[in-house]
Design a protein around this motif. Structure first.
Motif, PDB file in Angstrom:
ATOM      1  N   ALA A  84       0.801  -1.280  -0.027  1.00 42.38           N
ATOM      2  CA  ALA A  84      -0.088  -0.175  -0.019  1.00 42.38           C
ATOM      3  C   ALA A  84       0.974   1.006   0.105  1.00 42.38           C
ATOM      4  N   GLN A  85       0.498   1.977  -0.889  1.00 36.66           N
ATOM      5  CA  GLN A  85       1.325   3.479  -1.095  1.00 36.66           C
ATOM      6  C   GLN A  85       0.562   4.482  -0.371  1.00 36.66           C
ATOM      7  N   VAL A  86      -0.596   4.476  -0.435  1.00 33.49           N
ATOM      8  CA  VAL A  86      -1.356   5.603   0.189  1.00 33.49           C
ATOM      9  C   VAL A  86      -2.295   5.195   1.016  1.00 33.49           C
ATOM     10  N   PRO A  87      -2.747   5.726   1.923  1.00 30.94           N
ATOM     11  CA  PRO A  87      -4.017   5.242   3.049  1.00 30.94           C
ATOM     12  C   PRO A  87      -5.169   5.376   2.125  1.00 30.94           C
ATOM     13  N   SER A 126       2.600  -0.412   6.160  1.00 30.26           N
ATOM     14  CA  SER A 126       1.871   0.451   6.866  1.00 30.26           C
ATOM     15  C   SER A 126       0.551   1.272   6.695  1.00 30.26           C
ATOM     16  N   PHE A 127       0.399   1.237   5.413  1.00 33.04           N
ATOM     17  CA  PHE A 127      -1.041   1.651   5.021  1.00 33.04           C
ATOM     18  C   PHE A 127      -2.026   0.651   4.507  1.00 33.04           C
ATOM     19  N   GLY A 128      -1.592  -0.639   5.051  1.00 37.50           N
ATOM     20  CA  GLY A 128      -2.285  -1.785   4.367  1.00 37.50           C
ATOM     21  C   GLY A 128      -3.688  -2.145   5.171  1.00 37.50           C
ATOM     22  N   ASP A 129      -3.841  -3.487   4.971  1.00 40.09           N
ATOM     23  CA  ASP A 129      -5.249  -4.032   5.481  1.00 40.09           C
ATOM     24  C   ASP A 129      -4.687  -4.397   7.080  1.00 40.09           C
ATOM     25  N   SER A 130      -5.703  -5.055   7.679  1.00 43.46           N
ATOM     26  CA  SER A 130      -5.513  -5.470   9.067  1.00 43.46           C
ATOM     27  C   SER A 130      -6.004  -6.782   9.311  1.00 43.46           C
ATOM     28  N   MET A 131      -5.481  -7.453  10.435  1.00 43.32           N
ATOM     29  CA  MET A 131      -5.692  -8.953  10.891  1.00 43.32           C
ATOM     30  C   MET A 131      -6.035  -8.802  12.454  1.00 43.32           C
ATOM     31  N   PHE A 132      -6.879  -9.830  12.869  1.00 45.19           N
ATOM     32  CA  PHE A 132      -7.336  -9.869  14.117  1.00 45.19           C
ATOM     33  C   PHE A 132      -6.936 -11.380  14.580  1.00 45.19           C
TER      34      PHE A 132
END
Length: 343
Positions: free
Chosen positions: A16-19, A333-339
């Motif tokens: 990811a390059q941008v949020p 850094s601007f990527g997706d998430s994990m729980f």
């Protein structure tokens, strides 16, 4: 354990390059750390996986414009400096490009002398201690001269500097953002609290320890760089109560996790404290503080990838990463998430 065992192939277009336009629009991969079961969700769905009485621990550090470009006073050679941590008073530890040119006594000038840095100590790996010389308030001077220190894999310009800060950032001092927290909006946090989840904070100023690459072959030989952390009495009391009542403690990000595990490992309980952490968590580590983790996707062969593997298993984590790649999740850094939890 060999560091190469933690390598994986990632298509460059998934970095990811941008949020995203809206923080909470990111994807959420929900992973059962025990059996490897995966669910693909949106980040706003995180509320469905948080229960009344859970304690959600965020890192309230604030990123400073820590990257400075200046000139060596003697030769006018261009020098890049990344401030990492405040040692004491106006003395800072920093990472320097062209570090061989910087010896004890060398003075670097920024903004035509508005800020100067005098080298007071030479360390290995491009690290130096500098006494910062300026007039006025340091963070105001830094704000006028420094740049937000985005990671080297981000090549796009960040239009809104606040997007590299969490909405709850409070304590200045980080050289990088605690990126797992970037997905939260104030509205989402309010909904989480309204559900009965207890929100509390610790501070860890993200420095070289978090993002320094592993340069040794054997994982066990890697030495973590120290990072400053703080816990308040209020937070300690909330966490000790949760432990006593067998309620879940959920860390938002690896920096929050490392702070909690450091304190519990060294103090055997949560307590009001400020100190430095060098904890290195990799498979085989027995977790003492946390039950679950909200995190982003981490770089190949990084200490953070080893940390999340310790929370589950290398096989389960790598399979989750494989699924994320297959489903075009955005990384880093601007990527997706994990729980990651045991449910």
């Amino acid at each position: 354990m060999n560091v190469n065992d933690y390598f994986y192939e990632l298509p460059e277009e998934l970095i990811a390059q941008v949020p995203l336009k809206t923080r909470s629009d990111s994807k959420l991969l929900v992973l059962n750390k025990l059996n490897g079961e995966i669910k693909h969700k949106k980040f706003t769905d995180i509320i469905d996986y948080l229960h009344k009485g859970d304690v959600l621990v965020v890192n309230d550090t604030s990123v400073i414009p820590a990257r400075l470009y200046g000139v060596k006073e003697e030769t006018k050679a261009l020098i890049e400096v990344l401030l990492l941590s405040q040692i004491e008073g106006d003395v800072w530890e920093a990472l320097v490009k062209k570090a061989k040119k910087i010896k004890v006594g060398t003075i670097i000038s920024f903004g035509e002398g508005v800020l100067k840095a005098k080298c007071t100590k030479v360390l290995n790996d491009g690290l130096r201690h500098f006494e910062m010389i300026y007039k006025g308030v340091f963070y105001e001077v830094l704000g006028s001269l420094g740049e937000m220190p985005l990671p080297p894999y981000i090549h796009e310009k960040l239009e809104d500097q606040n997007r590299y800060q969490t909405v709850y950032n409070r304590v200045k001092g980080s050289a990088a953002a605690p990126t797992a927290g970037l997905h939260f909006t104030k509205d989402l946090l309010k909904k989480i609290e309204d559900k009965g989840v207890i929100l509390t904070s610790v501070t860890l100023h993200v420095g070289l320890g978090t993002f320094r690459p592993v340069q040794v072959e054997k994982i066990e030989d890697h030495e973590m760089h120290s990072e400053f952390y703080m816990m308040s009495k209020k937070t300690a009391d909330i966490l000790n109560d949760a432990k006593q009542e067998n309620r879940r403690i959920i860390a938002v990000g690896t920096t929050s996790l490392r702070t909690l595990e450091t304190i519990m490992t060294e103090q055997k309980t949560f307590k009001e404290i400020s100190a430095f952490s060098q904890i290195f968590i990799y498979p085989g580590y027995e977790f003492k503080a946390i039950d679950a983790l909200i995190t982003n996707f981490h770089l190949p062969k990084s200490t953070l990838l080893m940390l999340v593997s310790a929370l589950s298993s290398k096989e389960i984590i790598f399979n989750a990463y494989k699924e994320a790649i297959k489903n075009n999740y955005r990384f880093f850094s601007f990527g997706d998430s994990m729980f990651i939890s045991n449910e």
